[in-house]
Design a protein around this motif. Sequence first.
Motif, short mmCIF file in Angstrom:
data_model
loop_
_atom_site.label_atom_id
_atom_site.label_comp_id
_atom_site.label_asym_id
_atom_site.label_seq_id
_atom_site.Cartn_x
_atom_site.Cartn_y
_atom_site.Cartn_z
N GLN A 1 0.84 -1.19 0.00
CA GLN A 1 0.00 0.00 0.00
C GLN A 1 0.88 1.24 0.00
OE1 GLN A 1 -3.11 -0.34 3.02
NE2 GLN A 1 -3.24 -2.57 2.69
N GLU A 2 0.25 2.38 -0.19
CA GLU A 2 0.99 3.64 -0.26
C GLU A 2 1.34 4.14 1.14
OE1 GLU A 2 -0.68 6.67 -2.73
OE2 GLU A 2 -1.57 5.20 -4.11
N ASN B 1 3.24 7.24 3.41
CA ASN B 1 3.90 8.54 3.46
C ASN B 1 5.12 8.43 4.36
OD1 ASN B 1 3.18 9.03 6.23
ND2 ASN B 1 1.17 9.76 5.57
N ALA C 1 3.37 -1.65 -6.37
CA ALA C 1 3.23 -0.37 -5.70
C ALA C 1 2.83 0.69 -6.72
CB ALA C 1 4.53 0.02 -5.03
N GLY D 1 2.09 4.16 -5.62
CA GLY D 1 2.19 5.49 -5.05
C GLY D 1 3.29 6.31 -5.69
N GLU D 2 3.49 7.53 -5.13
CA GLU D 2 4.51 8.43 -5.66
C GLU D 2 5.91 7.93 -5.36
OE1 GLU D 2 3.74 12.31 -4.21
OE2 GLU D 2 1.78 12.50 -5.20
N PRO E 1 7.22 4.40 -5.06
CA PRO E 1 6.99 2.94 -5.07
C PRO E 1 8.04 2.15 -4.30
CG PRO E 1 7.71 3.72 -7.22
CD PRO E 1 7.38 4.94 -6.42
N ASP F 1 7.05 2.34 -0.72
CA ASP F 1 5.86 1.53 -0.52
C ASP F 1 6.20 0.05 -0.40
OD1 ASP F 1 4.48 3.89 -0.75
OD2 ASP F 1 3.84 3.55 -2.83
#
Length: 465
Positions: free
Chosen positions: A61-62, A64, A116, A118-119, A121, A124
Amino acid sequence: MTFFMKFSVMSALVLSAPVSAIAQEDLLPPEGEVPPPATVSNPVIQPVPGINFEPPKPVVQEWNREDARALLTFIEGISAEGLNPQDYQPNELRQALDGDEGGVSSNVDSWSMFDATGEEPQLDEVASRSFTWLVEDLRDGRTPMDDRKQWFVIDSDPDFYPTGDLMAEALEKHDVAGVLQSLNPTHPDYAVLKQALADTPESEKAKRKLIRANMDRWRWLPRDLGTQYLITNVPEYELRLTVNDQIIRTYKTVVGKPGRTATPQLAEVVEGVVFNPTWTVPQSIVKGEGLGQKVLNNPQWAAAHGYKATKGENGFINVVQQPGPGNSLGVMKLDMPNEHAIFLHDTPAKAYFNRDKRALSHGCIRTERALELGMTMAILGKGATKDEAVEISTSGEYTKVPLKKTMPVYITYFTMATDINGELNTFDDIYDRDGPVLASFDKPRERNRARVTDEEVVPIEDPGL
């Protein structure tokens, strides 16, 4: 007088008074004084009723950076839970946070079937992997199944607490530590062992390893054992009747001899109480030891020992020991169906309970004051009133009392645990089961571990005397 004090007094009455003279209020606590069912205070994980048909969340999952840093901090402190921080690759996570992709392990993009998106990867992948491994070890235990000798307990926690759902909750609430900490076993013994680990100097390596091994054993069990249950620690030779993790009553036990008759570790359900049981003698004794012919050829001896034999046209001899004080199962057994043929029962050989070391049976668990236990189970399970239980138990006739409210029973194996006096103690490793567990902590963490053992099931035939 507290409920626990009253229960002790009631137990004394059961032992000292004739069965027919025991009043119901003497056997069970007054209404309203049984501790209420435990409430779940943990806000993160709640038991899942029924079956959840929602598709599982992905295991990548993403993340932060704030949540990833919280994960790294948790990993760095995981030794407090008896686990090794290096198992969860903190260096790779630290490098991913620093943006140093060249230092990240090359296997991160092949560990999962999910990609992955997200921004970041790389972050992630690494964070999701470390979180997943933490969940697996905190929820299910770090020890591989091959090193859990004769451990046949099936842990339902992975079904109730799927990894992807936990990860989604941690990231949604930005509470990585809280979600992971909520996986710790709730039984008080785990907290006691954790404190003992914190109080034990690093120089005492053997003791620390033993503490860690027994902390892990708690993770092998379901996180929620229930509000009422029986639990026996085989090396301690004690059985506990437990309500809300508080000991209500204890009973000495006799357990299996080392070898093929060693008592396995199980989590089963008591479905009923059998008063005045019969015992169908196994063919290893009927034929192998000549008991069948002895019973047929010596009716007077057979009658004195309660044996009845029938012989079929094909020559097959079946021997059943009838109910009575000399029956090998005594006057009570708990009906807990399982493929191992293990159950808790009475015994006519009461003197064995006076020994300190009681690994003497053929695998089943003999229990002192078994009639008291059986009557209590029948009444608590609403299978019989006190008067009915007294009448049935004194009838001398085989009677099975089904329980309307079944009760779990856990047959465990801890070599360091809180004893029946509430003190942390160590117990002899009577079956040599510590060695593989301790050795597993010296090896790299094993991935893709099995949930169930492939060890041989050895059905117990002979309760012995």
